[in-house]
Design a protein around this motif. Structure first.
Motif, PDB file in Angstrom:
ATOM      1  N   HIS A 179       0.832  -1.204   0.000  1.00 34.37           N
ATOM      2  CA  HIS A 179       0.000   0.000   0.000  1.00 34.37           C
ATOM      3  C   HIS A 179       0.870   1.259   0.000  1.00 34.37           C
ATOM      4  CE1 HIS A 179      -3.672   2.283   0.845  1.00 34.37           C
ATOM      5  NE2 HIS A 179      -3.037   2.890   1.836  1.00 34.37           N
ATOM      6  N   ARG A 180       1.896   1.260   0.855  1.00 33.33           N
ATOM      7  CA  ARG A 180       2.798   2.425   0.906  1.00 33.33           C
ATOM      8  C   ARG A 180       3.586   2.547  -0.397  1.00 33.33           C
ATOM      9  NH1 ARG A 180       3.395   4.992   5.676  1.00 33.33           N
ATOM     10  NH2 ARG A 180       2.842   3.935   7.628  1.00 33.33           N
ATOM     11  N   GLY A 181       3.917   1.405  -0.982  1.00 36.36           N
ATOM     12  CA  GLY A 181       4.662   1.425  -2.244  1.00 36.36           C
ATOM     13  C   GLY A 181       3.890   2.085  -3.368  1.00 36.36           C
ATOM     14  N   ARG A 182       2.588   2.151  -3.231  1.00 39.42           N
ATOM     15  CA  ARG A 182       1.755   2.831  -4.222  1.00 39.42           C
ATOM     16  C   ARG A 182       1.603   4.322  -3.911  1.00 39.42           C
ATOM     17  NH1 ARG A 182      -2.830  -1.958  -4.009  1.00 39.42           N
ATOM     18  NH2 ARG A 182      -1.805  -3.390  -5.492  1.00 39.42           N
ATOM     19  N   GLY A 183       2.358   4.774  -2.901  1.00 35.12           N
ATOM     20  CA  GLY A 183       2.304   6.191  -2.535  1.00 35.12           C
ATOM     21  C   GLY A 183       1.101   6.555  -1.702  1.00 35.12           C
ATOM     22  N   LYS A 184       0.519   5.556  -1.029  1.00 33.91           N
ATOM     23  CA  LYS A 184      -0.689   5.795  -0.247  1.00 33.91           C
ATOM     24  C   LYS A 184      -0.416   5.700   1.249  1.00 33.91           C
ATOM     25  CE  LYS A 184      -4.054   4.206  -3.683  1.00 33.91           C
ATOM     26  NZ  LYS A 184      -5.263   3.375  -3.873  1.00 33.91           N
ATOM     27  N   LEU A 185      -1.219   6.428   2.006  1.00 31.79           N
ATOM     28  CA  LEU A 185      -1.100   6.429   3.460  1.00 31.79           C
ATOM     29  C   LEU A 185      -2.046   5.389   4.058  1.00 31.79           C
ATOM     30  CD1 LEU A 185      -1.252  10.292   4.033  1.00 31.79           C
ATOM     31  CD2 LEU A 185       0.782   8.855   4.274  1.00 31.79           C
ATOM     32  N   PRO A 186      -1.649   4.721   5.163  1.00 29.45           N
ATOM     33  CA  PRO A 186      -2.576   3.832   5.867  1.00 29.45           C
ATOM     34  C   PRO A 186      -3.740   4.624   6.477  1.00 29.45           C
ATOM     35  CG  PRO A 186      -0.297   3.389   6.494  1.00 29.45           C
ATOM     36  CD  PRO A 186      -0.294   4.678   5.723  1.00 29.45           C
ATOM     37  N   ALA A 187      -4.809   3.919   6.796  1.00 28.66           N
ATOM     38  CA  ALA A 187      -6.041   4.559   7.259  1.00 28.66           C
ATOM     39  C   ALA A 187      -5.822   5.442   8.489  1.00 28.66           C
ATOM     40  CB  ALA A 187      -7.085   3.490   7.566  1.00 28.66           C
ATOM     41  N   ARG A 188      -5.084   4.941   9.471  1.00 30.03           N
ATOM     42  CA  ARG A 188      -4.921   5.719  10.707  1.00 30.03           C
ATOM     43  C   ARG A 188      -4.022   6.932  10.503  1.00 30.03           C
ATOM     44  NH1 ARG A 188      -5.942   0.614  12.374  1.00 30.03           N
ATOM     45  NH2 ARG A 188      -7.468   0.395  14.073  1.00 30.03           N
ATOM     46  N   GLU A 189      -3.102   6.866   9.554  1.00 26.84           N
ATOM     47  CA  GLU A 189      -2.284   8.044   9.252  1.00 26.84           C
ATOM     48  C   GLU A 189      -3.123   9.105   8.542  1.00 26.84           C
ATOM     49  OE1 GLU A 189       1.532   7.366   7.467  1.00 26.84           O
ATOM     50  OE2 GLU A 189       1.973   5.665   8.810  1.00 26.84           O
ATOM     51  N   ARG A 190      -4.054   8.680   7.718  1.00 26.33           N
ATOM     52  CA  ARG A 190      -4.975   9.633   7.098  1.00 26.33           C
ATOM     53  C   ARG A 190      -5.796  10.351   8.167  1.00 26.33           C
ATOM     54  NH1 ARG A 190      -6.894   5.350   2.339  1.00 26.33           N
ATOM     55  NH2 ARG A 190      -5.130   5.751   0.921  1.00 26.33           N
ATOM     56  N   ILE A 191      -6.256   9.586   9.135  1.00 22.92           N
ATOM     57  CA  ILE A 191      -7.030  10.189  10.225  1.00 22.92           C
ATOM     58  C   ILE A 191      -6.173  11.152  11.033  1.00 22.92           C
ATOM     59  CG2 ILE A 191      -8.219   9.685  12.397  1.00 22.92           C
ATOM     60  CD1 ILE A 191      -9.182   7.056  11.115  1.00 22.92           C
ATOM     61  N   GLU A 192      -4.939  10.753  11.297  1.00 19.50           N
ATOM     62  CA  GLU A 192      -4.039  11.602  12.083  1.00 19.50           C
ATOM     63  C   GLU A 192      -3.801  12.946  11.400  1.00 19.50           C
ATOM     64  OE1 GLU A 192       0.379  11.327  14.213  1.00 19.50           O
ATOM     65  OE2 GLU A 192      -0.440   9.605  13.152  1.00 19.50           O
ATOM     66  N   LEU A 193      -3.708  12.953  10.085  1.00 13.42           N
ATOM     67  CA  LEU A 193      -3.536  14.210   9.350  1.00 13.42           C
ATOM     68  C   LEU A 193      -4.845  15.001   9.281  1.00 13.42           C
ATOM     69  CD1 LEU A 193      -1.331  12.959   6.382  1.00 13.42           C
ATOM     70  CD2 LEU A 193      -0.608  14.489   8.221  1.00 13.42           C
ATOM     71  N   LEU A 194      -5.962  14.294   9.330  1.00 16.50           N
ATOM     72  CA  LEU A 194      -7.260  14.951   9.215  1.00 16.50           C
ATOM     73  C   LEU A 194      -7.636  15.715  10.477  1.00 16.50           C
ATOM     74  CD1 LEU A 194      -9.924  15.280   7.519  1.00 16.50           C
ATOM     75  CD2 LEU A 194     -10.729  13.211   8.677  1.00 16.50           C
ATOM     76  N   VAL A 195      -7.381  15.145  11.643  1.00 18.80           N
ATOM     77  CA  VAL A 195      -7.796  15.778  12.895  1.00 18.80           C
ATOM     78  C   VAL A 195      -6.814  16.883  13.283  1.00 18.80           C
ATOM     79  CG1 VAL A 195      -8.971  13.695  13.698  1.00 18.80           C
ATOM     80  CG2 VAL A 195      -6.595  14.087  14.363  1.00 18.80           C
ATOM     81  N   ASP A 196      -7.270  17.782  14.126  1.00 15.40           N
ATOM     82  CA  ASP A 196      -6.442  18.896  14.560  1.00 15.40           C
ATOM     83  C   ASP A 196      -5.200  18.384  15.299  1.00 15.40           C
ATOM     84  OD1 ASP A 196      -8.405  20.475  13.511  1.00 15.40           O
ATOM     85  OD2 ASP A 196      -9.212  21.151  15.435  1.00 15.40           O
TER      86      ASP A 196
END
Length: 532
Positions: free
Chosen positions: A48-65
């Motif tokens: 998944h990371r090799g495709r340049g994508k972030l894991p689900a929880r990292e997406r959430i971490e960037l989304l929240v304040d």
């Protein structure tokens, strides 16, 4: 102030034993949580990371304040089943641009983010929480749709997911979809029905039928981009409201959407609150490893509420149920906490009156469970335990203020109902690793089955096989013990998570804040007939 005193001796052998038992359970819990955090495993996370994508929880971490907590819900969903722990979906409550939101994120490292029966249950529970508490919903979408081998358990009930999105919108609760990859077939309706949709260049793929299906159905040749790519949806179909160049840009745009919602809570922030007088770390040594041993719930309350300040209600009546008023992170709460485990008639009547008072005053209720149920026996049946227990359950069922439940120890039989178990729609329900819940204790249940079988044999004039009886009792006890444990129950979404006791005050504070996004109003009458 009415500060609760403490009699907890942290140097006693009992405290040390209790703490050691809780530490062992917490270690087991951490092991199971790690399985959810691992997603599909190292191989699929790396791909998944090799495709340049972030894991689900990292997406959430960037989304929240930044530096704000994320309250993950149902992390053990699907535990004990054939599916991955966590059910390929992350759900929880986080703050985005100062707005508390219900956030869901598909985990594409687990079977491509495909939805299985437990994914569906978890997503429906998240929608339920959003609707009851009026929380804007942000969905981070990347899923291949239904896990096809289990479609018979998903397809028909799964339509409720799309129903919920439209009902949230109709209730003026905003819905936002950010598409990170595939959103295929039924999954296409998540961005299609959301109020706001963000898609990512050369990454988002949204279509009812992919190129192979289109080829089979119509004979038409097409490619992903022209059929359902982000640029097509942004320029041609109009499905994409926002076009992002990469994942970070998509998350930035989602944050800006939330910032522009002009969203207001129904209640203002209560402001700073005084912490408890006693150390929350001491919560680890209060509940005995053997749940047959009683403990004083006031020791727990003293380590949860603001300033350890608690005004008891009817302290000399119905003493195996502690009731009273406090504040938690500034929010007023009425607390019902089991003391000696059993609920008698007095406790039941006391609880019913207390619940009515909370509804008159629009005060949320917190139920702290440690009950083996309502008292049985000739004296108590003649004294009206059924009608008095029914009075308490009636009050709980028809109460309209928000309820919070925490299972600390035992939560058996109808006592689980009277203390606002899952079937009574608490806004949130959490369990400690020390808790157990079932129709009754394993030994009692096995004993009842044994007595019934022995009586049946006697009625037929047949000899009774005591050796077989002992084996049956052992088997039943083992089964009920396993099925009453918190991880088993959490895996079936009967709670919103198994939590470390030391986190209880923080978890409840976040829940109370979320609850106060919506109006808090009690029942004005409407409790039905109380049998006197």
């Amino acid at each position: 102030m009415t500060v609760l005193p403490t009699a907890l001796d942290t140097n006693s052998p009992e405290y040390a034993s209790n703490r050691a038992a809780m530490a062992e359970k917490l270690a087991e819990l951490e092991t199971e949580h790690a399985k959810a955090l691992a997603g599909g495993g190292e191989k699929y996370v790396a791909r998944h990371r090799g495709r340049g994508k972030l894991p689900a929880r990292e997406r959430i971490e960037l989304l929240v304040d930044p530096d704000t907590p994320f309250l993950e819900l149902s992390p053990l969903a699907a535990w004990g089943s054939d599916y991955a722990v966590g059910a390929s979906l992350v759900t929880g409550i986080g703050v985005i641009e100062g707005v508390e939101c219900l956030i869901t994120a598909n985990d594409p490292t687990v079977r491509g983010g495909a939805s299985n029966p437990w994914t569906l249950k978890k997503a429906l529970r998240a929608n339920e929480i959003a609707f009851a508490n009026r929380l804007p919903c942000v969905s981070l979408v990347e899923s291949g749709g239904a896990d096809l081998p289990s479609q018979k358990e998903i397809f028909i009930p799964g339509g409720a997911l799309f129903r919920d999105i439209t009902r949230l919108s109709a209730a003026q609760i905003p819905t936002v979809a950010v598409v990170f990859g595939n959103s295929t077939a039924g999954g296409a309706y998540v961005p299609g029905m959301s109020d706001h949709t963000v898609m990512i260049k050369e990454q988002s793929k949204v279509f009812l039928g992919g190129p192979p299906l289109v080829k089979m159905a119509t004979g038409e040749e097409s490619d992903d981009e022209s059929l359902g790519g982000a640029e097509m949806h942004a320029r041609t179909s109009g499905l994409a409201d926002h076009f992002a160049v990469d994942e970070h840009d998509a998350i930035r745009q989602a944050r800006r959407i939330v910032a522009r919602l002009n969203w207001r809570k129904a209640h203002t922030d209560p402001g700073p609150a005084e912490p408890p007088k006693y150390d929350e770390d001491e919560l680890l040594g209060i509940v005995p490893g053997d749940l047959k041993a009683p403990f004083d719930p006031r020791e727990v309350i003293a380590r949860l509420v603001d300033g350890s300040d608690f005004d008891a209600f009817k302290p000399l009546y119905g003493t195996s149920l502690v009731t009273g008023w406090a504040r938690l992170h500034g929010y007023p709460v009425g607390i019902l906490a089991n003391a000696q485990g059993v609920l008698f008639s007095e406790e039941s009547q006391k609880a019913a009156q207390f619940i009515q008072l909370a509804n008159q005053r629009d005060i949320p209720l917190l139920f702290l469970h440690n009950t083996t149920g309502y008292m049985v026996g000739k004296e108590y049946e003649q004294g009206g335990i059924i009608k008095h227990g029914a009075m308490m359950i009636n009050a709980v069922a028809n109460s309209r203020v928000p309820h919070l439940s925490v299972l600390m120890g035992a939560s058996y039989g109808a006592g689980h109902y009277g203390m606002c178990g899952r079937a009574y729609d608490p806004r949130f329900l959490f369990a400690w690793p020390s808790s157990k819940s079932a129709v009754m204790g394993p030994q009692q249940l096995a004993g009842v089955l044994s007595i019934v079988a022995r009586a049946s044999a006697a009625a037929k004039g047949q000899p009774y096989d005591d050796e077989a009886d002992a084996g049956l009792r052992a088997m039943v006890e083992q089964q009920i013990e396993a099925e009453s444990l918190p991880m088993f129950l959490s895996g079936r979404l009967y709670d919103d998570g198994v939590i470390d006791p030391r986190d209880t005050r923080t978890v409840l504070g976040m829940c109370l804040s979320a609850i106060h996004t919506a109006p808090v109003e009690g029942a004005r009458g409407g409790f039905g007939v109380f049998r006197m």
